[in-house]
Design an enzyme around this catalytic site. Sequence first.
Site, mmCIF file in Angstrom:
data_model
loop_
_atom_site.group_PDB
_atom_site.id
_atom_site.type_symbol
_atom_site.label_atom_id
_atom_site.label_comp_id
_atom_site.label_asym_id
_atom_site.label_seq_id
_atom_site.Cartn_x
_atom_site.Cartn_y
_atom_site.Cartn_z
ATOM 1 N N TYR A 144 40.745 43.268 44.379
ATOM 2 C CA TYR A 144 40.730 41.832 44.083
ATOM 3 C C TYR A 144 42.022 41.474 43.354
ATOM 4 C CZ TYR A 144 39.136 37.310 42.265
ATOM 5 O OH TYR A 144 39.021 35.968 41.957
ATOM 6 N N ASP A 239 48.785 45.567 40.509
ATOM 7 C CA ASP A 239 47.981 44.533 39.862
ATOM 8 C C ASP A 239 47.282 45.196 38.681
ATOM 9 O OD1 ASP A 239 46.161 42.740 38.967
ATOM 10 O OD2 ASP A 239 45.335 42.245 40.941
ATOM 11 N N LYS A 267 43.859 39.198 31.553
ATOM 12 C CA LYS A 267 42.761 39.746 30.758
ATOM 13 C C LYS A 267 43.166 40.163 29.337
ATOM 14 C CE LYS A 267 39.684 40.216 34.589
ATOM 15 N NZ LYS A 267 40.054 40.449 35.974
HETATM 16 C C1 LIG Z 1 40.444 39.503 37.097
HETATM 17 C C2 LIG Z 1 41.444 39.987 38.063
HETATM 18 C C3 LIG Z 1 42.333 39.122 38.704
HETATM 19 C C4 LIG Z 1 42.221 37.633 38.576
HETATM 20 O O1 LIG Z 1 42.419 37.186 37.295
HETATM 21 P P1 LIG Z 1 41.831 35.733 36.881
HETATM 22 O O2 LIG Z 1 42.325 35.563 35.496
HETATM 23 O O3 LIG Z 1 40.354 35.833 37.012
HETATM 24 O O4 LIG Z 1 42.416 34.762 37.834
HETATM 25 C C5 LIG Z 1 43.315 39.657 39.494
HETATM 26 N N1 LIG Z 1 43.414 40.974 39.677
HETATM 27 C C6 LIG Z 1 42.576 41.842 39.097
HETATM 28 C C7 LIG Z 1 42.765 43.312 39.305
HETATM 29 C C8 LIG Z 1 41.550 41.370 38.296
HETATM 30 O O5 LIG Z 1 40.694 42.249 37.758
#
Ligand SMILES: *Cc1c(COP(=O)(O)O)cnc(C)c1O
Length: 428
Positions: A144, A239, A267
């Site tokens: 994701y 990511d 995060k």
């Molecule tokens: C949470 C997450 C996102 C998206 O971040 P948001 O602040 O929810 O838009 C992207 N990549 C990873 C790996 C994530 O865990």
Amino acid sequence: MRYQRSSILFKEAQKVIAGGVNSPVRAFKSVGGTPIFVEKAKGALLYDKDGNTFLDYISSWGPMILGHAYDPVLKAIKNRAEKGTSFGIPTALETEIASLALEMVGNKDKIRFVNSGTEACMSAIRLARGFTNREKIIKFRGCYHGHSDAFLIQAGSGAVTFGSPSSPGVTKGTAEDTLLADYNNLEEVIKIFDEYPEEIAAVIVEPVAGNMGCITPKNGFLEGLRNICDKFDSLLIFDEVMTGFRLAKGGAQEILGVTADIVTYGKVLGGGLPVGAFAAKNEIMKELAPEGEVYQAGTLSGNPIAMAAGLATIQALDSDQEIYLRLEKKTENLELGFTEVLNKKGLPHQINRIGSMFSLHFTEEPVIDFRTAELGNNKLFKTYFHGMLREGIYLPPSAFESYFLNDALTFSNINKTIEAFRKVISGF
Ligand SMILES: *Cc1c(COP(=O)(O)O)cnc(C)c1O
């Protein structure tokens, strides 16, 4: 445990908020039942509107690594808010958090702050495309990267390697530029590069996948991606929205020993406020506006309150030499306790863990990618989830999410959780 107030609040929310929630997983769709409405939280504890308390194992999906309402972070937010909450004009605070973040990450020259992980990943691929002058990207099934169009792509039908939209509203044109491979499967990536040797701008990957449960990269997988990207002049994007500042000061790059060209954050870096960021070497970052021509902007980017919360959080992480070890030890205790209970019961399961990320799948096969994550017994998971909730343990309401431990959880909290687990599993 009663959820009467939460149930009423959810009904009221559904009248005015699409689906009653502002992010789908909060609706408890995959586990059923009523979402808990939170009143407040402190340390490792969540307090709901019905007067129940829960030990929190999601930590706001990662950000609250120090625990909720952590005093130095609260103080930083309050002090900063007194001075005004947004200017759209630079502040020295942005330079301060940028310097510390880059120092902790260790191998990047510049960073740019945005407001979410979604924005960070969206901007990272634009930058990669601008830098390489290529259009296609490779992503992995089950990883994701936020909800921007280029990532809401699933495997296409038939022999074609390009994807198709996984959500209505994403165009076929967009989907054609996103190529899909299975996580931990280097051969598939090589095949795609052989098919499109000069068209792939970047490979984007969660160096530790956390959005199909927790899945660690096989030995050689990330190193292999690094080599392929070098060979074909593509960029490797990690990511690290989840893993950044969580697995180590330098995130997954540090503990797994592989360097990406662009890294995205979010995060933990926001300490509970809306923050995302992406970082790279000068050579790449200079392509970004206003220095370069790749456009990226944000009215609230670098917001002073968000920067203050983020800075106080990473300062705490930076100055505590033991914190990552302690988090790891706690999570390891949880793993050992759960494993012992599950083995005694003879229940097929897979526990994946790295640092303070953890997941449990009820399946015989090792969970190494999206396909194997899907083999998990969801009926069992639902029973387990609600059983734990009744025992006062708040777990991710989906088997496809990772647990994120926070440092406010004590060893005795972990033992209590294992005992709750023993009780729940004995009823299976
Ligand atoms: C949470 C997450 C996102 C998206 O971040 P948001 O602040 O929810 O838009 C992207 N990549 C990873 C790996 C994530 O865990």
